[in-house]
Write an enzyme that holds these catalytic residues in place. Structure first.
Site, PDB file in Angstrom:
ATOM      1  N   THR A  35       0.827  -1.206   0.000  1.00 37.87           N
ATOM      2  CA  THR A  35       0.000   0.000   0.000  1.00 37.87           C
ATOM      3  C   THR A  35       0.869   1.266   0.000  1.00 37.87           C
ATOM      4  OG1 THR A  35      -1.502  -1.298   1.323  1.00 37.87           O
ATOM      5  CG2 THR A  35      -1.766   1.069   1.476  1.00 37.87           C
TER       6      THR A  35
ATOM      7  N   ARG B 103     -12.778  -8.457  -1.765  1.00 40.23           N
ATOM      8  CA  ARG B 103     -12.095  -8.361  -0.469  1.00 40.23           C
ATOM      9  C   ARG B 103     -11.726  -6.895  -0.209  1.00 40.23           C
ATOM     10  NH1 ARG B 103      -7.005  -6.836   0.895  1.00 40.23           N
ATOM     11  NH2 ARG B 103      -6.361  -7.366   3.006  1.00 40.23           N
TER      12      ARG B 103
ATOM     13  N   GLY C 295      -9.489  -4.605   2.623  1.00 35.18           N
ATOM     14  CA  GLY C 295      -8.586  -4.645   3.780  1.00 35.18           C
ATOM     15  C   GLY C 295      -8.755  -3.427   4.667  1.00 35.18           C
TER      16      GLY C 295
HETATM   17  N1  GLY Z   1      -3.075  -2.992   3.538  1.00 36.89           N
HETATM   18  C1  GLY Z   1      -3.745  -3.291   2.350  1.00 36.89           C
HETATM   19  C2  GLY Z   1      -4.668  -4.407   2.427  1.00 36.89           C
HETATM   20  O1  GLY Z   1      -4.527  -5.298   3.257  1.00 36.89           O
HETATM   21  O2  GLY Z   1      -5.579  -4.452   1.638  1.00 36.89           O
END
Ligand code: GLY
Length: 304
Positions: free
Chosen positions: A158, A186, A188
């Site tokens: 990220t 998904r 996060g």
């Molecule tokens: N830190 C990015 C994710 O887990 O989607």
């Protein structure tokens, strides 16, 4: 009021052949944000400018060059938060938006403030955010890795930025392509306030990177900000936040922290984390891939 900006290109392993590109990308992002701050721009504008540079650079897992999901597509998340009114905006599981951080920033003025998938894409298109074909965010390298089912060397990486402007406003922003091979849909930590980012003018601001499933349960960004209470240095707060993640859950993560005095800090438990920063007290921006490099540079400066 002082000015400061810090960016990260992710907590990950940086292979030798990518060291230069990681330094160059973070430097370009710091410079873009710093130019905005120096010209009297807001921290929000600076964070957006810096993250757009990282989203355009295929070295990083955000925007163009994002890691591919299980279906071979790019689905991205981004968020921004400012520390004066605690305003925030976020998008998640978005496709075909060139700069998701710009969509997140636009949502800060709106309600609802978190939009996902087609809703977020419609919002972006309706508000003049640059759209593109879904495939345009796929880099050749990522496509090849996906087709060859290559072993993933880089951890989720990220990008993020935190800035302090002349009005004393702190802003944090984070943007990601998620995890390699993640199932469609998904989401996060990146789009979640408290987890992927946090900003409070009274204490500081933070952007995180790493395994979302580990970052979310320890509310990593807010945890780092809470550690700033009592005038703790951002470097110590960042380290304590990463330590608290390590104590409670498995996983790799990193964070950057900036306080209202313009002091920067960062910490990670991955093997590397690429970071760049510039403050009013510095002559020029610096970038690092390992914490030891920063310590070495400080020792060199002290010995002059
Ligand atoms: N830190 C990015 C994710 O887990 O989607």
């Amino acid at each position: 009021m002082t000015l400061a900006i810090i960016v990260h290109g992710g907590a990950k392993t940086v292979p030798g052949e990518k060291v230069e590109a990681n330094h160059a990308g973070c430097l370009a992002a710091v410079e873009a944000g710093w130019t905005v701050l120096r010209a009297g721009g807001s921290a929000g504008e600076a964070v957006e400018a810096a993250i757009r540079v990282l989203e355009s650079d295929q070295t990083f897992n955000a925007g163009f060059g994002s890691t591919l999901n299980s279906e071979g597509g790019v689905e991205v998340d981004a968020a921004m938060m400012e520390g004066e009114k605690l305003s925030w905006g976020a998008v998640a599981a978005v496709q075909g938006v060139l700069h998701p951080i710009s969509a997140a920033r636009k949502l800060m003025d709106d309600k609802p403030r978190l939009l996902v998938a087609q809703s977020a894409e419609r919002f972006a298109a309706d508000h003049g955010i640059e759209m593109c074909a879904k495939e345009d965010l796929i880099s050749e390298e990522q496509q090849q890795e996906w087709e060859e089912e290559k072993e993933v060397v880089d951890r989720p990486n990220t990008v993020g930025c935190v800035a302090l402007d002349a009005k004393g406003i702190l802003v944090a922003g984070t943007s990601t392509g998620g995890t390699t091979g993640q199932p469609q849909g998904r989401v996060g930590d990146t789009a979640l306030v408290g987890c992927g980012l946090y900003a409070d003018n009274h204490l500081g601001a933070c952007s995180t990177t790493g395994d979302g499933e580990s970052i979310i349960p320890v509310v990593l960004a807010k945890t780092a900000i809470d550690f700033l209470k009592g005038d703790t240095h951002p470097d110590d707060a960042a380290r304590m936040a990463i330590n608290s993640l390590v104590e409670r859950v498995e996983g790799e993560a990193g964070c950057i922290v900036l306080d209202p005095q313009g002091r920067v800090g960062w910490a990670y438990n991955s093997s590397d984390m690429v970071v760049g920063y510039m403050t009013a007290e510095m002559d020029q921006p610096v970038t690092f891939i390992k914490k030891e490099e920063e310590q070495k540079k400080e020792e060199q400066l002290q010995s002059v």
